[in-house]
Design a protein around this motif. Structure first.
Motif, short mmCIF file in Angstrom:
data_model
loop_
_atom_site.label_atom_id
_atom_site.label_comp_id
_atom_site.label_asym_id
_atom_site.label_seq_id
_atom_site.Cartn_x
_atom_site.Cartn_y
_atom_site.Cartn_z
N MET A 1 0.27 -8.93 -2.92
CA MET A 1 -0.87 -9.52 -2.15
C MET A 1 -0.94 -8.83 -0.51
N PHE A 2 -2.11 -8.56 -0.14
CA PHE A 2 -1.91 -7.93 1.09
C PHE A 2 -2.79 -9.22 2.32
N PHE A 3 -2.12 -9.18 3.40
CA PHE A 3 -2.40 -10.03 4.37
C PHE A 3 -2.26 -9.59 5.76
N THR A 4 -2.99 -10.41 6.69
CA THR A 4 -3.16 -10.06 8.17
C THR A 4 -2.23 -10.68 8.84
N LYS A 5 -1.40 -10.31 9.81
CA LYS A 5 -0.62 -11.07 10.76
C LYS A 5 -0.95 -10.73 12.26
N LEU A 6 -1.58 -11.75 12.97
CA LEU A 6 -2.59 -11.18 14.19
C LEU A 6 -2.29 -12.44 15.16
N ASP A 7 -2.67 -11.96 16.42
CA ASP A 7 -2.72 -12.71 17.35
C ASP A 7 -1.46 -13.71 17.68
N VAL A 57 -2.85 -5.35 10.25
CA VAL A 57 -3.92 -5.68 9.38
C VAL A 57 -3.48 -5.26 8.11
N TYR A 58 -2.23 -5.07 7.84
CA TYR A 58 -2.09 -4.40 6.42
C TYR A 58 -0.47 -4.81 6.02
N GLU A 59 -0.26 -6.14 5.89
CA GLU A 59 0.88 -6.54 5.45
C GLU A 59 0.98 -6.72 3.93
N CYS A 60 2.19 -6.74 3.21
CA CYS A 60 2.18 -6.89 1.66
C CYS A 60 3.34 -7.77 1.58
N VAL A 61 3.19 -8.50 0.54
CA VAL A 61 4.12 -9.22 -0.31
C VAL A 61 4.07 -9.12 -1.80
N ASP A 62 5.14 -9.04 -2.40
CA ASP A 62 5.21 -8.93 -3.86
C ASP A 62 5.78 -10.29 -4.46
N LEU A 63 4.91 -10.82 -5.43
CA LEU A 63 5.45 -12.22 -6.29
C LEU A 63 4.97 -12.03 -7.61
N LYS A 64 5.78 -12.86 -8.47
CA LYS A 64 5.40 -13.00 -9.88
C LYS A 64 4.80 -14.29 -10.27
N MET A 65 4.00 -14.17 -11.17
CA MET A 65 3.22 -15.48 -11.65
C MET A 65 3.80 -15.65 -13.23
N THR A 66 3.89 -16.77 -13.51
CA THR A 66 4.21 -17.37 -14.82
C THR A 66 3.11 -17.32 -15.91
N GLN A 67 1.70 -17.14 -15.33
CA GLN A 67 0.66 -16.91 -16.07
C GLN A 67 -0.34 -16.25 -15.48
N LYS A 68 -1.40 -15.63 -16.10
CA LYS A 68 -2.54 -14.61 -15.55
C LYS A 68 -3.35 -15.59 -14.40
N VAL A 69 -3.74 -15.12 -13.45
CA VAL A 69 -4.63 -15.93 -12.24
C VAL A 69 -5.77 -14.96 -12.01
N ASP A 70 -6.97 -15.58 -11.41
CA ASP A 70 -8.08 -14.82 -11.01
C ASP A 70 -7.83 -14.66 -9.69
N PHE A 71 -7.50 -13.09 -9.25
CA PHE A 71 -7.30 -12.65 -7.89
C PHE A 71 -8.12 -13.21 -6.82
N ASP A 72 -9.31 -13.32 -7.17
CA ASP A 72 -10.37 -13.77 -5.99
C ASP A 72 -9.93 -15.28 -5.62
N ASP A 85 -4.49 -16.96 11.69
CA ASP A 85 -4.07 -15.79 12.20
C ASP A 85 -3.41 -15.08 10.93
N ILE A 86 -3.08 -15.72 9.78
CA ILE A 86 -2.39 -15.15 8.51
C ILE A 86 -3.27 -15.47 7.54
N GLN A 87 -3.77 -14.40 6.95
CA GLN A 87 -5.12 -14.40 6.02
C GLN A 87 -4.94 -13.25 4.98
N VAL A 88 -4.91 -13.64 3.75
CA VAL A 88 -4.85 -12.87 2.47
C VAL A 88 -6.21 -11.98 2.26
N PHE A 89 -6.28 -10.91 2.46
CA PHE A 89 -7.62 -10.04 2.10
C PHE A 89 -7.57 -9.35 0.60
N SER A 90 -6.38 -9.37 -0.03
CA SER A 90 -6.41 -8.73 -1.16
C SER A 90 -5.32 -9.04 -2.10
#
Length: 206
Positions: A1-7, A57-72, A85-90
């Motif tokens: 997941m990619f997220f922001t960390k602002l203000d 504006v371009y932070e990343c975190v890796d994680l694993k899921m136990t089942q498929k999920v809809d990314f949106d 101030d912390i929002q996932v964009f992708s």
């Protein structure tokens, strides 16, 4: 997941950032994978932890899921549980390994003074810039010159805004403040923001 960390979020430490993301994921009800053993915990990996006081504006975190999920859906559910101030964009399947990270662009905003642009240009253009870098094994002297470049620099409404590229990653990680703190003159840094992360081929990390 990619997220922001602002203000205000720039004052959150990496440890608190980990806690914040873990709690948001739990509240969002996402099927995240936990480690086994005596003390199971949510599997989260931040490939490039951000320094305290720095925005991104371009932070990343890796994680694993136990089942498929809809990314949106995953993005919208998480953002509802995160501070503004912390929002996932992708979100998506991992394409690059964190070991491939090599460079990062930063926007550095200075309080402008007469002659600052010329002084910075002269400082950056030196043949070598020797500094003391602290590592886990102790302190060592390195030359920063091969490990950074100036992408652009322009004056805006009483401020001087520079975009700079620094070596970043597991092998060598250069914090922009290591360069700025060793300038032979006083600098008033207003904001420091990470803009993008690249691999060795200068492709955006994904």
């Amino acid at each position: 997941m990619f997220f922001t960390k602002l203000d205000r979020a720039k004052y959150i430490s990496h440890l608190d950032m980990n806690r914040c993301m873990s709690r948001a994921i739990k509240r969002a009800g996402l099927p995240v994978w936990y480690t086994g053993g005596f003390n199971p915990h949510m599997y989260l990996t931040f490939p490039l932890p951000l320094s305290l006081g720095c925005e991104s504006v371009y932070e990343c975190v890796d994680l694993k899921m136990t089942q498929k999920v809809d990314f949106d859906q995953m993005v919208s559910r998480l953002n509802a549980c995160l501070p503004p101030d912390i929002q996932v964009f992708s979100a998506g399947e991992q394409k690059m390994d964190q070991k491939e990270i090599a460079w990062a662009d930063y926007e550095i905003c200075f309080r402008n003074e007469d002659g600052l642009k010329e002084k910075l240009t002269s400082f950056f253009n030196q043949q070598e810039i020797k500094v003391i870098k602290k590592t886990k094994k102790g302190e060592k002297e390195i030359d920063l010159k091969p490990h950074f470049s100036l992408v652009s620099m322009e004056e805006k409404e009483g401020k001087l805004v520079a975009v700079m590229r620094f070596a970043t990653g597991i092998e060598l990680n250069i914090n922009p403040t290591l360069l700025l703190d060793n300038a032979p003159f006083k600098l008033d840094v207003l904001t420091l923001k990470r803009l993008m992360v690249y691999n060795h081929q200068m492709q955006s990390f994904c």
